[in-house]
Design an enzyme around this catalytic site. Structure first.
Site, short mmCIF file in Angstrom:
data_model
loop_
_atom_site.label_atom_id
_atom_site.label_comp_id
_atom_site.label_asym_id
_atom_site.label_seq_id
_atom_site.Cartn_x
_atom_site.Cartn_y
_atom_site.Cartn_z
CG ASP A 28 -34.50 55.50 51.67
OD1 ASP A 28 -34.48 56.60 52.25
OD2 ASP A 28 -33.56 54.68 51.74
CG HIS A 58 -31.58 58.07 53.85
ND1 HIS A 58 -31.98 56.85 53.36
CD2 HIS A 58 -30.46 57.83 54.56
CE1 HIS A 58 -31.14 55.91 53.76
NE2 HIS A 58 -30.20 56.48 54.51
CB SER A 217 -28.03 54.00 54.22
OG SER A 217 -28.94 53.83 55.26
#
Length: 390
Positions: A28, A58, A217
């Protein structure tokens, strides 16, 4: 509020397993290991520069959904599904381009050789031969690869996000707090299972340290957390057996089909998975292989001897949207090459127009621009969630 914790009766779940002994490799944007909810949860990265500095964070959000301890803001923090699991971060550029793809492949290859049992990829891109080979390597090393199927707001080529669409990968779509498929998620035969993905509060790099957003996600990270719970409970199982129990114990689609293009085999259920007493299946057979429609060149099974199970070969429901088919080539031997060329060009134009119409028809009103293919729009800052005692 982490609404899915109550829906899943997570306090009862944690009496059975909290993910101890399981490491999840997180490919990520990196992880902020200094966030209060993640202190002690993040293993030293295999390479330098993996702190999460891209946007709102994120990767930090995904790590907290997997293994957050809830210790932030005097106990008002975010709890991960597997709070005793560990996260091993691999940072990649969040905007997936040529350089991003190379970093993704390198990260997958490194994760394949790591101590992690699960590889979480909460992003997606177009197909790539190197990516397929990296997934095959990870599966051959016994890793469980879990990936998001992608969001309509960040379209991918043909509506198929990779690595989620590769054989044997647990592709995850999203549903909301009512258990309804989230309209912002891609659908199709790349969907293996679904998990909560709407109005999800998690740790981030925003001013309050917490953000809220929606997307596959989130559902991918939560599915990885559930997989960690199951594997911690059954450390002698293989990735293939964990997959089989997750899909067999899922809450099935309401139409009774057992498999559809929106929820896959159903909504993932930690309580049902941990209480499962059925057969976990053979250790060397991935039950997802044979379910997907990828061309052979993109296929990558975990074992050369793996054959699809009966469940994996189940057809999609009759009312599933049919894929757009390419026009057949003209094999009639016409001597008029201009007609043939014109027909081909016309077919391409029509196919392109149909693709645009299909995507527009399935897309909800566009939210703010997302940071990368298959990822969410940036999370909105959110006040710390209410306190929750483990």
């Amino acid at each position: 509020m982490q609404w899915y914790l109550d829906a899943w009766k997570i306090d009862e779940v944690w009496k059975i397993s909290r993910g101890q002994g399981i490491t999840v490799a997180l490919i990520d944007s990196g992880v902020n290991a200094d966030h209060a909810d993640l202190q002690g949860q993040v293993l030293p990265s295999a390479k330098e520069g993996d702190s999460d500095t891209q946007g709102k964070g994120h990767g930090t959000s995904m790590a907290a959904l997997i293994a957050g301890t809830g210790k932030g803001v005097a106990g008002h923090g975010v709890y991960g599904i597997a709070p005793e699991a560990k996260v091993l971060p691999y940072q990649v550029p969040f905007n997936m381009g040529v350089l991003g793809m190379g970093a993704m492949i390198d990260a997958l290859n490194a994760a394949a050789e790591s101590s992690a049992k699960i590889i979480n990829v909460s992003m997606g891109s177009a197909a790539d031969p190197g990516l397929a080979q990296a997934i095959a390597l990870a599966q051959s090393r016994g890793k469980l690869v879990i990936a998001g199927v992608g969001n309509l707001e960040t379209p991918v080529s043909g509506g198929r996000a990779y690595p989620a669409a590769y054989p044997g990968v647990l592709g995850v779509s999203a549903f909301d707090r009512s258990g309804t498929f989230w309209s912002g998620s891609y659908q199709g035969d790349l969907v293996s299972i679904s998990a909560p993905g709407v109005d999800i509060v998690s740790a981030c790099n925003g001013p309050t340290g917490y953000c809220k957003g929606s997307g596959t996600s989130n559902s991918t990270a939560l599915a990885s957390g559930v997989a960690a719970l199951v594997w911690s409970q059954h450390p002698d199982w293989t990735a293939n057996q964990v997959i089989k129990v997750l899909i067999d114990s899922a809450n099935k689609p309401s139409d009774g089909s057992g498999l559809d293009n929106m929820l896959g085999y159903g909504g993932i259920s930690p309580r049902r998975a941990l209480g499962w007493t059925g057969d976990p299946g053979p250790p060397d057979v991935n039950p997802l292989v044979g379910k997907r429609g990828d061309p052979p060149a993109a296929s990558a099974s975990a074992s050369p001897s793996a054959a699809p199970s009966a469940a994996s070969a189940a057809p999609a429901p009759a009312d599933s949207p049919a894929p757009v088919q390419a026009a057949p080539s003209n094999s009639g031997g016409s001597s008029n090459n201009l007609i043939v060329i014109g027909a081909i060009i016309g077919g391409v134009v029509v196919l392109a127009a149909l693709t645009v119409l299909v995507l527009r028809g399935r897309r909800r009103p566009p939210p703010p621009a997302a940071p990368g293919a298959g990822g969410e729009a940036p999370y909105a800052d959110y006040p710390p969630p209410p306190s929750r005692e483990p």
